[in-house]
Write an enzyme that holds these catalytic residues in place. Structure first.
Site, PDB file in Angstrom:
ATOM      1  CB  THR A 184      59.173  22.207  60.160  1.00 35.46           C
ATOM      2  OG1 THR A 184      57.669  22.497  59.298  1.00 35.46           O
ATOM      3  CG2 THR A 184      58.984  21.033  60.852  1.00 35.46           C
ATOM      4  NE  ARG A 212      49.303  20.741  55.192  1.00 38.69           N
ATOM      5  CZ  ARG A 212      50.428  20.924  55.408  1.00 38.69           C
ATOM      6  NH1 ARG A 212      50.312  21.105  56.698  1.00 38.69           N
ATOM      7  NH2 ARG A 212      51.184  20.578  54.555  1.00 38.69           N
ATOM      8  CB  THR A 234      61.773  19.706  57.565  1.00 43.82           C
ATOM      9  OG1 THR A 234      60.638  21.155  56.845  1.00 43.82           O
ATOM     10  CG2 THR A 234      62.607  19.892  56.617  1.00 43.82           C
TER      11      THR A 234
HETATM   12  N1  ASP Z   1      56.166  19.348  56.844  1.00 45.47           N
HETATM   13  C1  ASP Z   1      55.344  21.144  57.189  1.00 45.47           C
HETATM   14  C2  ASP Z   1      53.840  20.378  56.616  1.00 45.47           C
HETATM   15  O1  ASP Z   1      54.413  20.481  55.846  1.00 45.47           O
HETATM   16  C3  ASP Z   1      55.748  22.043  56.968  1.00 45.47           C
HETATM   17  C4  ASP Z   1      57.604  22.275  56.536  1.00 45.47           C
HETATM   18  O2  ASP Z   1      58.619  21.127  56.801  1.00 45.47           O
HETATM   19  O3  ASP Z   1      57.960  23.220  56.924  1.00 45.47           O
HETATM   20  O4  ASP Z   1      53.491  20.713  57.613  1.00 45.47           O
END
Ligand code: ASP
Length: 321
Positions: A184, A212, A234
């Protein structure tokens, strides 16, 4: 260094996760985030919002992160992306959730901020809005043969019980393959006028259920910016959202903490509630001080600010920032 000892600059992350990667992969990720840091910083005079959006756009286009062209597939093989941007000067926000078919969700999020009275568009409506704003359909580029192959491997492993097994509920959805799941992207910046901004983009979690939505497009959770600080989180969205982690970090700065202290405290907080391997965060404060912390193996990050000739880049706990 400019007036009031403020230091304009931009801080990026490329996802928190285990990062047990080889040298080749490390170089690919570092080069991609470096390019993004330079791209954003080079237009910082246009304002913090422009800079963070540009950095995130470059990372979406690189195809090496779980955002934009690199986005993970859902359980049924679709790409559904989330993104958000916030201007700390006037608290304006634009975000998209469950966006399909458009390769740069962050640019659509920016249009939501600039062209509508809303803050968040989701699903089919977000797609229609993007098309109305002139964005092309890039479904073919988002769902590639290579991704389908990886996706089949992941689903097979899942069906055979080889992944997910150590985890229950939310955790199993994230940690099925952390090396794949990282990526991300996010950026926070302080510009030369003293304005702050935050931007984030993600394909979400690999083989997630359709529909989702994680923390990323939710203001206060995945991103936040005001006149004190800008933050982007993240990690496991379902946990980050429960604690409004990005707003939490900005509030700490408002109460007198530095960006670094705020990042460390925010990660302490989520670790105390949901345990390790759950999150990372980047923060920049109104003086341009930066902070980053994570409770995972690593978090790719890059910083470029006034007085630096090139970006500082790091992944693990090297003592840079
Ligand atoms: N926070 C992001 C999510 O839950 C995923 C990530 O940060 O890798 O969609």
């Amino acid at each position: 260094m400019c007036a009031d000892s403020r230091r304009a600059g931009i801080l990026l992350h490329g996802g928190a996760g285990r990062y047990s990667i080889d040298e080749r992969r490390r170089r690919i990720l570092e080069n991609a985030i470096k390019e993004a840091a330079i791209a954003g910083f080079s237009i910082l005079e246009n304002g913090a919002v422009e800079a963070v959006v540009e950095s995130v756009r470059v990372m979406e286009d690189s195809g090496v992160f779980n955002a934009g062209l690199g986005s993970a597939l859902t359980l049924n093989g679709y790409v559904e992306m989330d993104a958000g941007v916030m201007n700390g000067r006037d608290l304006s926000i634009g975000a998209v959730a469950n966006l399909r078919g458009i390769k740069n969700p962050i640019l659509v999020a920016k249009k939501v901020m600039e062209e509508t009275d809303h803050i968040l568009l989701a699903g089919e409506g977000a797609y229609k809005f993007a098309r109305m704003m002139g964005f092309e359909d890039s479904t073919d580029k988002l769902i590639t043969e290579d991704k389908k192959r990886k996706h089949r491997e992941l689903v097979d492993k899942w069906l055979k019980g080889e992944i997910y097994k150590r985890f229950s509920k939310l955790k199993r959805f994230y940690n099925q393959n952390v090396d794949e799941a990282v990526g991300t992207v996010g950026a926070v910046a302080l510009d030369y006028e003293g304005n702050l901004a935050a931007a984030v983009s993600t394909g979400g979690i690999h083989i997630k259920l359709e529909g989702r939505v994680g923390d990323s497009p939710l203001p206060g959770a995945g991103f936040y910016a005001n006149k004190y600080a800008a933050a982007v989180a993240t990690g496991i969205g379902e946990y980050i959202a429960r604690l409004l982690l990005s707003k939490y970090a900005c509030d700490l700065v408002e109460r007198g903490k530095t960006a670094r202290e705020a990042a460390v405290e925010a990660i302490k907080y989520i670790t105390s509630v949901f345990g390790k391997n759950t999150a990372g965060i980047i923060v920049v404060d109104y003086k341009g001080r930066i902070g980053a912390d994570f409770n995972t193996g690593g978090m790719l990050r890059a910083y470029l600010g006034e007085g630096l000739a090139k970006p500082l880049i790091t992944i693990y706990r090297e003592n840079i920032f």
